[in-house]
Design a protein around this motif. Structure first.
Motif, PDB file in Angstrom:
ATOM      1  N   ASP A 112       0.853  -1.185   0.000  1.00  0.00           N
ATOM      2  CA  ASP A 112       0.000   0.000   0.000  1.00  0.00           C
ATOM      3  C   ASP A 112       0.898   1.247   0.000  1.00  0.00           C
ATOM      4  N   TYR A 113       0.518   2.293  -0.769  1.00  0.00           N
ATOM      5  CA  TYR A 113       1.370   3.485  -0.763  1.00  0.00           C
ATOM      6  C   TYR A 113       0.555   4.765  -0.794  1.00  0.00           C
ATOM      7  N   ALA A 114       1.197   5.850  -0.392  1.00  0.00           N
ATOM      8  CA  ALA A 114       0.616   7.188  -0.515  1.00  0.00           C
ATOM      9  C   ALA A 114       1.706   8.075  -1.097  1.00  0.00           C
ATOM     10  N   THR A 115       1.342   8.979  -1.992  1.00  0.00           N
ATOM     11  CA  THR A 115       2.354   9.863  -2.556  1.00  0.00           C
ATOM     12  C   THR A 115       2.362  11.200  -1.812  1.00  0.00           C
ATOM     13  N   VAL A 116       3.541  11.775  -1.733  1.00  0.00           N
ATOM     14  CA  VAL A 116       3.734  13.046  -1.038  1.00  0.00           C
ATOM     15  C   VAL A 116       4.128  14.073  -2.098  1.00  0.00           C
ATOM     16  N   PRO A 117       3.312  15.122  -2.298  1.00  0.00           N
ATOM     17  CA  PRO A 117       3.635  16.082  -3.364  1.00  0.00           C
ATOM     18  C   PRO A 117       4.983  16.769  -3.152  1.00  0.00           C
ATOM     19  N   LEU A 118       5.739  16.894  -4.217  1.00  0.00           N
ATOM     20  CA  LEU A 118       6.947  17.725  -4.175  1.00  0.00           C
ATOM     21  C   LEU A 118       6.503  19.175  -4.036  1.00  0.00           C
ATOM     22  N   ALA A 119       7.399  20.020  -3.524  1.00  0.00           N
ATOM     23  CA  ALA A 119       7.116  21.463  -3.463  1.00  0.00           C
ATOM     24  C   ALA A 119       6.996  22.012  -4.889  1.00  0.00           C
ATOM     25  N   ASP A 120       6.558  23.267  -5.012  1.00  0.00           N
ATOM     26  CA  ASP A 120       6.367  23.859  -6.340  1.00  0.00           C
ATOM     27  C   ASP A 120       7.665  23.904  -7.148  1.00  0.00           C
ATOM     28  N   ASP A 121       8.800  24.001  -6.446  1.00  0.00           N
ATOM     29  CA  ASP A 121      10.079  24.017  -7.173  1.00  0.00           C
ATOM     30  C   ASP A 121      10.618  22.594  -7.373  1.00  0.00           C
TER      31      ASP A 121
END
Ligand SMILES: *Cc1c(COP(=O)(O)O)cnc(C)c1O
Length: 356
Positions: A127-136
């Motif tokens: 099972d996984y969840a993604t973590v958004p990268l910052a805008d840069d």
């Protein structure tokens, strides 16, 4: 689809590697291979292993590839029981997902990252969840703290962005998640990052993965390795010995040892790639591209006025192939492998013509 397929196979979404077209005179900048050949010592070692009549190929290779583990350990100031070797780092990663990342809580990785990770999750039911990268497009370590998880994995430098995370930040993530394995996939570390291998001595939950495919110019030999606490390595050995006792053949072991021992050749290739990357970054910036700062052997770039898919197609019509990912947030970027100076000059010239 066939009635013979298991449910697992029906549900798989396999990884799609960059193409390996059989076209002559192609400028191939799509799969991050090294433009320079491997150390000449690799060929000599493979020839020595083959001998005059290849008689040794009658015999199975060393199932533990001890000579290779020793070479890796020497190079990184580790002990052989802190080293796991596999048939390319993709195989090492596959075992990591099964052995160390399959738990009740979801594992975490960035929303933009190596697209093989979700594939392994599908294969092994992780099972996984993604973590958004910052805008840069940087990784923010704070996003990986205070959040229950079954493990954490990211490439450093990240793929396909090329952006690098500092060692302190990785230590923060490891410290904040003492009961999770933190996997740092360092496929591109030799092109400008600082390896997290020293952290494996301070933290029993840090596992670092390397490949010989990029900085050692041996994508065709299929060798990768992991370095970490012996307890983590033992888990990988258990999976490996339940899957394939001989993942590395005799020629791969011999060639890999020779490659790892030729530091001068390796340093020279990395230095050339880095110099070419900097020139390419300048050239593309002048053409109006926004190029992310890269610590890898590729750059990730977008053009404000031109659609990335159309640019990739126009390049292809000129026999230059680069990688375009039709994915959210990055579908206007091209990932361009750093080739030789000549290849990168040809690329810049083709783009100049295309942009008009
Ligand atoms: C290329 C790459 C790998 C796979 O390398 P192999 O050793 O050739 O299997 C793993 N991780 C990342 C992030 C890569 O870019």
């Amino acid at each position: 689809m066939s009635r013979f397929w298991s449910q697992v196979v029906r549900d798989l979404t396999p990884y799609v590697p960059g193409e390996q077209p059989k076209i002559a005179n192609l400028i191939k900048l799509n799969t991050n291979e090294n433009p320079y050949p491997p150390s000449p010592r690799v060929l000599a070692a493979i020839q020595a292993e083959l001998g005059d009549d290849a008689a040794r190929l009658r015999l199975y290779p060393d199932p533990n590839a001890d000579l290779l583990k020793q070479a890796v350990a020497r190079r990184h100031g580790a002990t052989p029981d802190q080293v796991f070797v596999g048939n390319g780092s993709d195989e090492v990663l596959a075992h990591v997902f099964q052995a160390l990342l399959k738990h009740d809580a979801p594992i975490l990785f960035p929303d933009i990252t190596y697209s093989f990770y979700p594939v392994y999750c599908g294969l092994y039911g992780v099972d996984y969840a993604t973590v958004p990268l910052a805008d840069d497009f940087t990784i923010n370590p704070a996003d990986y703290t205070g959040r229950a998880n079954g493990g954490i994995i990211f490439p450093n430098p990240n793929a396909p962005t090329g952006r690098v995370l500092a060692l302190d930040a990785i230590a923060d993530i490891a410290r904040a998640n003492p009961d999770s394995v933190v996997v740092v996939d360092e496929a591109y570390i030799d092109f400008g990052g600082t390896t997290a291998i020293p952290l494996t001595r301070r933290f029993d939950n840090v596992l670092v993965i390397h490949t010989l495919s990029k900085s050692r110019s041996l994508a065709g030999l299929r060798v990768g390795y992991a370095i970490g606490h012996p307890d983590l390595i033992e888990a990988l050995e258990r999976v490996k010995n339940s899957f394939n006792s001989y993942p590395l053949d005799r020629l791969a072991i011999a060639g890999a040892v020779a490659a790892i021992e030729d530091d001068a050749w390796f340093a020279d290739c990395c230095r050339k790639v880095i110099a070419t990357r900097d020139t390419l970054t300048t050239d593309l910036s002048k053409l109006g591209f926004d190029v992310l700062p890269s610590a890898a052997n590729f750059i990730f770039a977008r053009h404000a006025q031109h659609d990335a898919a159309e640019l990739a197609k126009a390049l292809r019509d000129r026999s230059i192939i680069v990688r375009h990912f039709k994915l959210p947030r990055i579908d206007q970027f091209l990932r361009i492998t750093v080739g030789t100076d000549d290849e990168c000059r040809a690329l810049a010239e083709a783009l100049r013509q295309i942009l008009g």
